[in-house]
Design an enzyme around this catalytic site. Structure first.
Site, short mmCIF file in Angstrom:
data_model
loop_
_atom_site.label_atom_id
_atom_site.label_comp_id
_atom_site.label_asym_id
_atom_site.label_seq_id
_atom_site.Cartn_x
_atom_site.Cartn_y
_atom_site.Cartn_z
N GLU A 149 0.95 -1.13 -0.08
CA GLU A 149 0.06 -0.04 0.16
C GLU A 149 0.87 1.27 0.03
O GLU A 149 1.17 1.78 -0.93
CB GLU A 149 -1.09 0.09 1.14
C1 HEC Z 1 -3.56 1.90 -2.27
C2 HEC Z 1 -4.76 2.26 -1.87
C3 HEC Z 1 -4.95 2.55 -0.43
C4 HEC Z 1 -4.44 3.48 0.13
C5 HEC Z 1 -3.10 4.46 -0.28
C6 HEC Z 1 -4.78 3.51 1.34
N1 HEC Z 1 -5.87 2.35 1.66
FE1 HEC Z 1 -7.08 2.09 3.06
N2 HEC Z 1 -7.65 0.50 2.09
C7 HEC Z 1 -7.41 0.00 1.00
C8 HEC Z 1 -7.72 -1.31 0.98
C9 HEC Z 1 -7.38 -2.23 -0.38
C10 HEC Z 1 -8.44 -1.81 2.09
C11 HEC Z 1 -8.93 -2.97 2.64
C12 HEC Z 1 -7.62 -4.10 3.01
C13 HEC Z 1 -8.16 -5.27 3.83
O1 HEC Z 1 -9.19 -5.60 4.01
O2 HEC Z 1 -7.22 -6.32 3.66
C14 HEC Z 1 -8.20 -0.38 2.98
C15 HEC Z 1 -8.80 -0.32 4.23
C16 HEC Z 1 -9.17 0.69 4.90
C17 HEC Z 1 -9.98 1.01 6.11
C18 HEC Z 1 -10.80 -0.20 6.64
C19 HEC Z 1 -12.19 0.19 6.41
C20 HEC Z 1 -13.32 -0.92 6.75
O3 HEC Z 1 -14.48 -0.90 7.04
O4 HEC Z 1 -12.68 -2.11 6.97
C21 HEC Z 1 -9.77 2.24 6.56
C22 HEC Z 1 -10.33 2.92 7.79
C23 HEC Z 1 -8.69 2.87 5.59
N3 HEC Z 1 -8.34 2.00 4.67
C24 HEC Z 1 -7.99 4.00 5.72
C25 HEC Z 1 -6.96 4.53 5.26
C26 HEC Z 1 -6.19 5.45 5.74
C27 HEC Z 1 -6.40 6.42 6.91
C28 HEC Z 1 -5.09 5.59 4.61
C29 HEC Z 1 -3.89 6.60 4.54
C30 HEC Z 1 -2.99 6.58 6.03
C31 HEC Z 1 -5.44 4.38 3.49
N4 HEC Z 1 -6.30 3.77 4.05
C32 HEC Z 1 -4.59 4.56 2.36
C33 HEC Z 1 -6.77 0.69 0.11
C34 HEC Z 1 -6.03 1.78 0.42
#
Ligand code: HEC
Ligand code: HEC
Length: 319
Positions: A126
């Site tokens: 990520e």
């Molecule tokens: C490259 C794409 C990407 C980036 C950049 C990213 N995310 Fe995500 N995010 C995802 C993905 C894909 C998941 C699900 C991963 C899993 O469930 O294993 C996720 C899951 C989440 C969740 C969980 C939501 C749930 O209901 O389960 C949160 C909250 C979140 N991200 C916040 C953030 C924050 C804050 C940042 C920056 C610090 C961030 N993400 C950066 C792709 C991204």
């Protein structure tokens, strides 16, 4: 006798005043709670950090790259592109209302938004960074250093960056959906078809899993209770094992967090692999694999119409 007349008059009076006030309905689904009052200095820092690509190793990705607030808090892709240019293994869930989920991630491997922020920054696929590097970059920026000092006694630290991001995310609620207005007593706001859709949602038992204030997000369930969806879909990978990857418990194979259905009309494609392109398709899969039922004519469509009433507002605008 005089007293029963009085009681009757009183009853009528109460009845009228309740109707005029539009009493909240006593339903198994609940409207969103008020957005918590948090330190605005911290929330503002969180907003900046959320949009700041310096959190990723090569300054290319911010949280907002994948979680776009103009796209329902996710993106419209099956898989977002990670730091190394490769596609991620699971569909990006929304950050909107995520603070109301009992665990974070599809497999629920962490409980708090702070832990989630910690993991995503150091995840090699990520953001690929280290906390040492992120803290240095943020502390070297005089604007951030000053504002962190004003918001936290110990200034720029990894826990404070995670805390600011999490506090900002706690403000990302989408109130005022037409369905919430209905729950609050404005029963005319839904069309008869949307009300039928909600009835069907309850009668078929969708509500056994998608429930509470977030209409989901409060339990784990197997994906494929009544049939092997993942085998039928094809191309199984490790990510399809879901919660088993966290607990190692056989009973947790292919078990996932039940997702929230708020704003679901805005977040296609669906499921942890983004394997359902449309809401109609996702609901059909749920009928077959979660309920083992054949919907009666039009019921899928009625439920989809109900699901579309779950779209709330962000910054006063419809999602
Ligand atoms: C490259 C794409 C990407 C980036 C950049 C990213 N995310 Fe995500 N995010 C995802 C993905 C894909 C998941 C699900 C991963 C899993 O469930 O294993 C996720 C899951 C989440 C969740 C969980 C939501 C749930 O209901 O389960 C949160 C909250 C979140 N991200 C916040 C953030 C924050 C804050 C940042 C920056 C610090 C961030 N993400 C950066 C792709 C991204
Ligand atoms: C036994 C529990 C259970 C029942 C019953 C159930 N669901 Fe689900 N639902 C889930 C789980 C678990 C997922 C996540 C599947 C995955 O891992 O991708 C899900 C996912 C969804 C999604 C996709 C959400 C997204 O963001 O990807 C929709 C839409 C949905 N369900 C609607 C319904 C409807 C409508 C019904 C009734 C016809 C229903 N569900 C019945 C457990 C259930």
């Amino acid at each position: 006798m005089a007293s029963s007349g009085l009681l009757l008059a009183l009853g009528l009076f109460v009845g009228v005043s309740v109707a005029a006030r539009a009493a909240p309905l006593d339903e198994p689904l609940k409207p969103l709670p008020p957005i918590p009052a948090l330190d605005s200095k911290r929330v503002q820092l969180g907003l900046r950090l959320f949009n700041d690509p310096r959190l990723s190793v090569n300054n290319t990705l911010s949280c907002a790259s994948c979680h776009r607030l103009d796209k329902g808090g996710a993106d419209d892709k099956q898989f977002s592109t990670g730091i190394d240019g490769k596609l991620l293994e699971v569909n990006t869930p929304t950050v909107l209302n995520a603070s109301l989920n009992f665990h974070q991630f599809w497999d629920g491997r962490v409980e708090t938004l702070e832990e989630q922020a910690h993991l995503v920054v150091i995840s090699p696929t990520e953001m690929g960074s280290t906390w040492e590097s992120v803290v240095k970059r943020i502390a070297d920026d005089p604007g951030y250093a000053k504002d962190f000092k004003a918001a936290y006694p110990d200034g720029v630290t990894a826990p404070n960056i995670q805390g600011a991001l999490a506090d900002y995310e706690r403000t990302l609620q989408t109130p005022n959906s037409r369905f919430d207005q209905y729950l609050l007593g404005n029963t005319d706001i839904l069309t008869p078809r949307e009300k039928f859709g909600y009835q069907r949602f309850k009668e078929y038992g969708c509500i056994a899993c998608h429930q509470g204030v977030n209409i989901g997000g409060n339990m784990f369930q197997k994906f494929g209770v009544m049939g092997d969806y993942i085998a039928d879909r094809g191309n199984p990978t490790r990510a399809d094992e879901g919660r088993f990857n966290v607990t190692g418990d056989e009973a947790d194979r292919q078990v996932f967090k039940v997702p929230s259905l708020r704003n679901v009309a805005m977040t296609a494609p669906y499921f942890h692999k983004g394997s359902a392109p449309t809401l109609e398709n996702a609901v059909e899969v749920m009928f077959k694999y979660q309920l083992g039922r054949e919907p009666q004519k039009n019921d899928t469509q009625l439920i989809v119409e109900f699901l579309k009433t779950l779209t709330g507002e962000w910054e006063g605008k419809p999602q």
